[in-house]
Motif scaffolding. Structure first.
Motif, PDB file in Angstrom:
ATOM      1  N   ARG A  29      -4.379   6.627 -15.042  1.00 29.39           N
ATOM      2  CA  ARG A  29      -3.740   7.278 -14.061  1.00 29.39           C
ATOM      3  C   ARG A  29      -4.729   8.140 -13.177  1.00 29.39           C
ATOM      4  O   ARG A  29      -4.375   8.052 -11.900  1.00 29.39           O
ATOM      5  N   LEU A  79      -6.189   5.471 -10.989  1.00 30.41           N
ATOM      6  CA  LEU A  79      -5.108   5.001  -9.844  1.00 30.41           C
ATOM      7  C   LEU A  79      -4.788   6.020  -8.735  1.00 30.41           C
ATOM      8  O   LEU A  79      -4.970   5.694  -7.560  1.00 30.41           O
ATOM      9  N   ALA A 136      -3.629   4.251  -5.405  1.00 27.86           N
ATOM     10  CA  ALA A 136      -2.685   3.426  -5.867  1.00 27.86           C
ATOM     11  C   ALA A 136      -1.184   3.760  -5.362  1.00 27.86           C
ATOM     12  O   ALA A 136      -1.079   5.016  -5.166  1.00 27.86           O
ATOM     13  N   SER A 137      -0.621   2.925  -5.239  1.00 26.45           N
ATOM     14  CA  SER A 137       1.035   3.161  -5.014  1.00 26.45           C
ATOM     15  C   SER A 137       1.759   4.057  -5.868  1.00 26.45           C
ATOM     16  O   SER A 137       1.602   4.207  -7.191  1.00 26.45           O
ATOM     17  N   GLU A 138       2.712   4.723  -5.471  1.00 25.04           N
ATOM     18  CA  GLU A 138       3.536   5.739  -6.069  1.00 25.04           C
ATOM     19  C   GLU A 138       4.088   4.850  -7.430  1.00 25.04           C
ATOM     20  O   GLU A 138       4.554   5.405  -8.402  1.00 25.04           O
ATOM     21  N   GLU A 139       4.653   3.623  -7.199  1.00 28.51           N
ATOM     22  CA  GLU A 139       5.363   3.003  -8.216  1.00 28.51           C
ATOM     23  C   GLU A 139       4.340   2.662  -9.326  1.00 28.51           C
ATOM     24  O   GLU A 139       4.795   2.607 -10.369  1.00 28.51           O
ATOM     25  N   SER A 140       3.159   2.306  -9.081  1.00 30.69           N
ATOM     26  CA  SER A 140       2.388   2.003 -10.110  1.00 30.69           C
ATOM     27  C   SER A 140       2.079   3.193 -10.758  1.00 30.69           C
ATOM     28  O   SER A 140       1.762   3.358 -12.194  1.00 30.69           O
ATOM     29  N   LEU A 141       1.903   4.510 -10.122  1.00 29.07           N
ATOM     30  CA  LEU A 141       1.560   5.672 -10.713  1.00 29.07           C
ATOM     31  C   LEU A 141       3.028   6.288 -11.806  1.00 29.07           C
ATOM     32  O   LEU A 141       2.628   6.534 -12.834  1.00 29.07           O
ATOM     33  N   GLN A 164       4.865   4.153 -13.231  1.00 27.50           N
ATOM     34  CA  GLN A 164       5.033   3.022 -14.286  1.00 27.50           C
ATOM     35  C   GLN A 164       3.772   3.725 -15.418  1.00 27.50           C
ATOM     36  O   GLN A 164       4.177   3.773 -16.678  1.00 27.50           O
ATOM     37  N   ILE A 165       2.621   4.139 -14.999  1.00 32.59           N
ATOM     38  CA  ILE A 165       1.519   4.404 -16.022  1.00 32.59           C
ATOM     39  C   ILE A 165       2.024   6.050 -16.672  1.00 32.59           C
ATOM     40  O   ILE A 165       1.876   6.173 -17.706  1.00 32.59           O
TER      41      ILE A 165
END
Length: 378
Positions: A212, A215, A220-225, A227-228
């Motif tokens: 995290r 990212l 990184a995108s908010e969506e990726s964060l 998910q992590i």
């Protein structure tokens, strides 16, 4: 076929049930002596009848232990005197029966007194009524038979007690063996959970925290964060549940300070913020309700900090005093938070838990964050 315990219980019931006839052996002959009783024999008849009543419930184990032997010796003496004064009655049966029961329930002193009284009565009866030696020997033979019967019954009672004791010991040993085997298996499973699952989840949570942060650094995108973060929360929750399972399998009561430390470790992994624990005083084992109240208060405070303040730095203090335990939780938001319009359900539940253990709860905004303080009896 029944179990050994059932057979033994049946034998004891049959054995003890026979003892109920003793009242009849003692009292019925005195009742038969009443129609032909003379004025000076009525007190003896009344005494035999009164003394035979306790035989309905007194046993060898009755307290005080001397009560049953003393009652039976008194019956021997009274029935013997009645037999001498009223020779045509059946009160000799009462004397011999009382002698038998005295030998069964008393020690050496009581048995010796009973035999001496019965022997003196037979000797006096033989002299007063000029009994020939053959009949006198027959009476003494009846007394010897009573001695042998009493010895046989006492021996049988002792064998029953020894059998019951042996059966109880065998059952206890079997239960302990089964319990030891179950505990050994539970300990093995607990070790596997701790050494494999818990360590793997802890490593997974740390790696997700590192991922995290990477990212975030790389934009990184908010969506990726998100998910992590969800995966990290699942890992920390699974770690907490794994530790609870290990504690339950080992049947160990997890100390409050350990539980709070685990909660703060999960909070640090989840938010990346500082969360320090300070223990004051000497930690000790607490009542289960008190410990649960403290741990649930920390859980609720951490959940509110995540939800309402974005996971700020925390300071938690657990103070073990003489007669109470104080818990203080302060989150550092960098500003004084506004007063809430009304306490939420979480704070209400916390207050109810504290009230159930006769504790006190104070919560509200501090200088740079929210402050919760509770005191519960130790």
């Amino acid at each position: 076929m029944g179990t050994p315990a059932a057979s033994l219980a049946k034998a004891r019931r049959r054995f003890e049930g026979a003892d109920w006839v003793r009242w009849g052996v003692l009292a019925v002959p005195a009742l038969f002596a009443m129609p032909s009783a003379r004025p000076w024999t009525w007190p003896l008849i009344a005494l035999v009848l009164v003394l035979s009543v306790p035989a309905l419930w007194l046993t060898r184990e009755s307290r005080p232990r001397w009560l049953m032997p003393a009652t039976m010796i008194a019956v021997v003496a009274a029935a013997g005197a009645l037999w001498i004064l009223q020779p045509g009655s059946w009160t000799a049966t009462t004397m011999f029966g009382a002698t038998f029961y005295t030998l069964r329930v008393s020690g050496r002193v009581g048995a010796a007194i009973s035999l001496a009284v019965a022997s003196a009565t037979i000797l006096a009866w033989s002299i007063i009524y000029d009994l020939d030696w053959l009949n006198a020997v027959a009476f003494f033979a009846v007394l010897v038979v009573m001695v042998l019967l009493a010895a046989n019954r006492r021996s049988r009672a002792e064998r029953l007690e020894q059998t019951e004791l042996a059966l109880a010991r065998a059952q206890t040993a079997s239960e302990e063996h089964a319990r030891a085997a179950a505990l050994a298996e539970r300990a093995r499973i607990a070790r596997e959970l701790h050494d494999v699952l818990a360590h793997s989840l802890a490593g997974l949570a740390l790696n997700l925290q590192g991922a995290r942060l990477l990212l975030v650094r790389d934009g990184a995108s908010e969506e990726s964060l998100a998910q992590i973060e969800r995966a990290q929360k699942l890992a920390t929750d699974g770690l907490a549940e794994a530790r609870k399972a290990v504690a339950a399998l080992r049947e160990d009561a997890v100390p409050v300070e350990r539980s709070v430390s685990d909660l703060l470790a999960a909070y640090r992994l989840d938010t990346g913020s500082r969360a320090d624990l300070v223990i004051e005083g000497e930690p000790r084992e607490l009542d289960a309700a008190v410990g649960t109240t403290l741990v649930r208060a920390v859980q609720e405070a951490l959940a509110n900090s995540r939800k309402h303040a974005g996971g700020p730095a925390l300071d938690v203090t657990v103070a073990f005093n003489n007669d109470e335990v104080d818990l203080t939780i302060i989150d550092h938001q960098g500003r004084r938070p506004p007063e809430p319009p009304s306490p939420g359900y979480g704070l209400r539940g916390m207050g109810e838990r504290v009230a159930l253990v006769n504790g006190k709860l104070e919560c509200g905004p501090g200088e740079d964050g929210w402050r919760i303080h509770l005191a519960v009896p130790a």
